[in-house]
Design a protein around this motif. Structure first.
Motif: not given
Length: 179
Positions: A154-159
């Motif tokens: 899972k990635l930060k939504i910003g990334d």
């Protein structure tokens, strides 16, 4: 990488608007020109765009769902995660673009394509602008998204925004070389 959240969203909107403009200009080209490829193994302009549409079909609903289900508030500063920053930066176009293998399901080579590909891309990019605006009220650090290759990461939504939009930019630059 640390950046004010609003600046990141604004920068990504500018790239996305430029991609929309490029695709809209392509609507004036002939199908023959849009399907021309420099070599047997290279992608045509429409194949580059179709590749992006295939990724958009995963990421736009994923980002939308995560923003909708978020009850976070915006945060002043976005701090990129180690993996997210690596993925995003690996997508940025470089002087000598390093070719990357794509998954078979995402490879449009030798597909029968027409201008509907451009219309779909333009519609997806307008959805992306909408999501970037919606994300102004979301914590870009806390909200996480799945990625297309595995549910385990899972990635930060910003990334995720950075990865998807830099990936779009990469293949728009590829398409321009055929233009």
């Amino acid at each position: 990488m640390k950046i004010p959240s609003q600046q990141l969203l604004d920068d990504l909107k500018v790239i996305t608007e430029q991609n929309i403009q490029f695709a809209e200009n392509l609507l004036n080209q002939t199908d023959e020109k849009l399907n021309f490829r420099l070599s047997e193994k290279s992608w045509s302009i429409l194949e580059c765009i179709e590749h992006l549409n295939r990724y958009g079909k995963f990421y736009i609903p994923e980002i939308s769902k995560r923003i909708e289900n978020s009850n976070t508030k915006s945060t002043e500063i976005f701090s990129s995660g180690i993996l997210g920053n690596y993925f995003a930066n690996s997508m940025l176009p470089k002087e000598n673009l390093n070719t990357m293998k794509t998954f078979k399901s995402m490879n449009p080579i030798h597909s029968k394509l027409d201008k509907n590909v451009l219309n779909e891309f333009i519609a997806q990019q307008k959805q992306m602008i909408y999501l970037l605006n919606e994300a102004e009220n979301t914590d870009l650090n806390k909200v996480k998204t799945s990625i297309s290759i595995t549910n385990l990461i899972k990635l930060k939504i910003g990334d995720t925004f950075r990865f998807v939009i830099y990936h779009n930019l990469r293949h728009i630059e590829q398409a321009k070389r055929n233009h």
